[in-house]
Design a protein around this motif. Structure first.
Motif, PDB file in Angstrom:
ATOM      1  N   HIS A 123       0.822  -1.208   0.000  1.00  0.00           N
ATOM      2  CA  HIS A 123       0.000   0.000   0.000  1.00  0.00           C
ATOM      3  C   HIS A 123       0.856   1.259   0.000  1.00  0.00           C
ATOM      4  O   HIS A 123       0.437   2.308  -0.504  1.00  0.00           O
ATOM      5  N   GLY A 124       2.052   1.171   0.589  1.00  0.00           N
ATOM      6  CA  GLY A 124       2.872   2.359   0.668  1.00  0.00           C
ATOM      7  C   GLY A 124       4.264   2.067   1.185  1.00  0.00           C
ATOM      8  O   GLY A 124       4.607   0.924   1.499  1.00  0.00           O
ATOM      9  N   ALA A 125       5.066   3.136   1.281  1.00  0.00           N
ATOM     10  CA  ALA A 125       6.441   3.017   1.751  1.00  0.00           C
ATOM     11  C   ALA A 125       6.759   4.152   2.708  1.00  0.00           C
ATOM     12  O   ALA A 125       6.288   5.280   2.543  1.00  0.00           O
ATOM     13  N   LEU A 126       7.570   3.835   3.702  1.00  0.00           N
ATOM     14  CA  LEU A 126       8.043   4.770   4.722  1.00  0.00           C
ATOM     15  C   LEU A 126       9.551   4.899   4.521  1.00  0.00           C
ATOM     16  O   LEU A 126      10.308   3.967   4.814  1.00  0.00           O
ATOM     17  N   VAL A 127       9.999   6.042   4.000  1.00  0.00           N
ATOM     18  CA  VAL A 127      11.380   6.204   3.551  1.00  0.00           C
ATOM     19  C   VAL A 127      12.065   7.258   4.411  1.00  0.00           C
ATOM     20  O   VAL A 127      11.730   8.438   4.357  1.00  0.00           O
ATOM     21  N   LEU A 128      13.050   6.829   5.212  1.00  0.00           N
ATOM     22  CA  LEU A 128      13.696   7.675   6.203  1.00  0.00           C
ATOM     23  C   LEU A 128      15.164   7.914   5.849  1.00  0.00           C
ATOM     24  O   LEU A 128      15.944   6.964   5.734  1.00  0.00           O
ATOM     25  N   HIS A 129      15.531   9.176   5.626  1.00  0.00           N
ATOM     26  CA  HIS A 129      16.934   9.556   5.394  1.00  0.00           C
ATOM     27  C   HIS A 129      17.556   8.687   4.300  1.00  0.00           C
ATOM     28  O   HIS A 129      18.575   8.027   4.513  1.00  0.00           O
ATOM     29  N   SER A 130      16.967   8.705   3.142  1.00  0.00           N
ATOM     30  CA  SER A 130      17.360   7.767   2.096  1.00  0.00           C
ATOM     31  C   SER A 130      17.541   8.486   0.762  1.00  0.00           C
ATOM     32  O   SER A 130      17.651   9.712   0.706  1.00  0.00           O
ATOM     33  N   ARG A 131      17.585   7.718  -0.312  1.00  0.00           N
ATOM     34  CA  ARG A 131      17.768   8.301  -1.630  1.00  0.00           C
ATOM     35  C   ARG A 131      17.122   7.421  -2.699  1.00  0.00           C
ATOM     36  O   ARG A 131      16.813   6.248  -2.456  1.00  0.00           O
ATOM     37  N   LEU A 132      16.922   8.014  -3.839  1.00  0.00           N
ATOM     38  CA  LEU A 132      16.380   7.318  -5.005  1.00  0.00           C
ATOM     39  C   LEU A 132      17.527   6.580  -5.700  1.00  0.00           C
ATOM     40  O   LEU A 132      18.613   7.136  -5.861  1.00  0.00           O
ATOM     41  N   LEU A 133      17.294   5.344  -6.094  1.00  0.00           N
ATOM     42  CA  LEU A 133      18.350   4.549  -6.725  1.00  0.00           C
ATOM     43  C   LEU A 133      18.191   4.594  -8.246  1.00  0.00           C
ATOM     44  O   LEU A 133      17.278   3.973  -8.796  1.00  0.00           O
ATOM     45  N   PRO A 134      19.065   5.314  -8.928  1.00  0.00           N
ATOM     46  CA  PRO A 134      18.912   5.445 -10.382  1.00  0.00           C
ATOM     47  C   PRO A 134      18.925   4.105 -11.114  1.00  0.00           C
ATOM     48  O   PRO A 134      18.221   3.931 -12.112  1.00  0.00           O
ATOM     49  N   GLN A 135      19.720   3.160 -10.601  1.00  0.00           N
ATOM     50  CA  GLN A 135      19.843   1.871 -11.286  1.00  0.00           C
ATOM     51  C   GLN A 135      18.537   1.100 -11.326  1.00  0.00           C
ATOM     52  O   GLN A 135      18.347   0.235 -12.187  1.00  0.00           O
ATOM     53  N   ALA A 136      17.630   1.383 -10.399  1.00  0.00           N
ATOM     54  CA  ALA A 136      16.369   0.640 -10.346  1.00  0.00           C
ATOM     55  C   ALA A 136      15.254   1.307 -11.139  1.00  0.00           C
ATOM     56  O   ALA A 136      14.231   0.673 -11.428  1.00  0.00           O
ATOM     57  N   LEU A 137      15.431   2.570 -11.503  1.00  0.00           N
ATOM     58  CA  LEU A 137      14.352   3.296 -12.172  1.00  0.00           C
ATOM     59  C   LEU A 137      13.904   2.667 -13.492  1.00  0.00           C
ATOM     60  O   LEU A 137      12.715   2.702 -13.808  1.00  0.00           O
ATOM     61  N   PRO A 138      14.818   2.086 -14.289  1.00  0.00           N
ATOM     62  CA  PRO A 138      14.345   1.452 -15.528  1.00  0.00           C
ATOM     63  C   PRO A 138      13.371   0.301 -15.297  1.00  0.00           C
ATOM     64  O   PRO A 138      12.626  -0.065 -16.205  1.00  0.00           O
ATOM     65  N   GLN A 139      13.373  -0.268 -14.081  1.00  0.00           N
ATOM     66  CA  GLN A 139      12.445  -1.364 -13.780  1.00  0.00           C
ATOM     67  C   GLN A 139      11.152  -0.870 -13.129  1.00  0.00           C
ATOM     68  O   GLN A 139      10.331  -1.666 -12.679  1.00  0.00           O
ATOM     69  N   SER A 140      10.955   0.442 -13.072  1.00  0.00           N
ATOM     70  CA  SER A 140       9.752   0.991 -12.449  1.00  0.00           C
ATOM     71  C   SER A 140       8.495   0.507 -13.147  1.00  0.00           C
ATOM     72  O   SER A 140       8.469   0.359 -14.374  1.00  0.00           O
ATOM     73  N   ALA A 141       7.465   0.283 -12.363  1.00  0.00           N
ATOM     74  CA  ALA A 141       6.163  -0.098 -12.913  1.00  0.00           C
ATOM     75  C   ALA A 141       5.546   1.101 -13.635  1.00  0.00           C
ATOM     76  O   ALA A 141       5.934   2.250 -13.385  1.00  0.00           O
ATOM     77  N   PRO A 142       4.601   0.871 -14.538  1.00  0.00           N
ATOM     78  CA  PRO A 142       3.892   2.000 -15.151  1.00  0.00           C
ATOM     79  C   PRO A 142       3.301   2.908 -14.083  1.00  0.00           C
ATOM     80  O   PRO A 142       2.798   2.436 -13.058  1.00  0.00           O
ATOM     81  N   ALA A 143       3.386   4.203 -14.313  1.00  0.00           N
ATOM     82  CA  ALA A 143       2.955   5.176 -13.306  1.00  0.00           C
ATOM     83  C   ALA A 143       1.532   4.927 -12.820  1.00  0.00           C
ATOM     84  O   ALA A 143       1.233   5.095 -11.633  1.00  0.00           O
TER      85      ALA A 143
END
Length: 221
Positions: free
Chosen positions: A134-154
């Motif tokens: 349902h969601g994510a709780l992201v604390l003091h983190s960053r976006l991983l560019p290497q994983a973005l190509p595997q992103s699901a459709p928006a």
């Protein structure tokens, strides 16, 4: 309460016995730590939640583990061990889905959370496997560019929930990394809650209190 058969070592706190429709919060620690770390938050997590704290699969030393190894280049860029990240991402997805199934919690009541590198894993799971939670709780983190190509459709992120918080004085992961998550999420059809705190690379009581209130809000809807 069943003993969970999961691919990753873990600690488990069940929800309050009177909870009719439990939720599941899966927590992932930062580099050099273990499942005991974020399990310390369990006493603050709202009563409707199972709390599952995972141990990362790559051992760095005694009681010290990582989701993937990385190096920081002289110019500040981070280079990660991509095969390790891919393997950890698959293990996290398998663990979250298996735990939810064994506990009888549907995906729309599952939240993945993490601090620092664990936050990367939680955010990546939301972006690449949104049907699992349902969601994510992201604390003091960053976006991983290497994983973005595997992103699901928006469109698959419609209605998903995302908490992002960071310390304005964080000297391990710069505040700009949180801004990058915020900007990326702003282009997606999810509900973003973004907060900054007067802290370094740490969790202080006000941030924990606000994050727990966010979780309580999810469980109260």
């Amino acid at each position: 309460m069943p003993n969970l058969d999961l691919p990753l070592s873990h600690l488990h706190r069940p929800p309050a016995a009177s909870t009719p429709q439990p939720w599941l919060l899966v927590l992932m620690h930062g580099v050099g730590s273990n499942e005991d770390d974020l399990f310390g938050l369990a006493r603050f997590v709202p009563a409707p939640f199972h709390v599952l704290s995972l141990r990362a699969p790559y051992r760095m030393g005694p009681n010290a583990n990582a989701w993937f190894e990385f190096t920081v280049e002289p110019d500040g860029r981070r280079s990660i061990n991509e095969p390790q990240e891919i393997a950890s991402r698959a293990l996290v997805a398998q663990t979250v889905e298996s735990a939810a199934r064994q506990l009888g919690v549907p995906a729309d009541r599952v939240v993945a959370g993490g601090f620092s590198q664990g936050g990367i894993m939680a955010l990546t799971l939301l972006l690449t496997r949104p049907a699992a939670l349902h969601g994510a709780l992201v604390l003091h983190s960053r976006l991983l560019p290497q994983a973005l190509p595997q992103s699901a459709p928006a469109a698959e992120l419609t209605g998903k929930q995302l908490w992002v918080s960071h310390g304005v004085q964080d000297n391990v992961i710069a505040l700009s990394s949180a801004h990058a998550i915020r900007d990326h999420a702003g282009g997606l059809p999810l509900a973003l809650t973004y907060r900054e705190y007067q802290s370094m690379h740490e969790l202080r009581p006000d941030e924990v209190q606000d994050a727990m209130a966010w979780l309580q809000g999810l469980a109260s809807k």
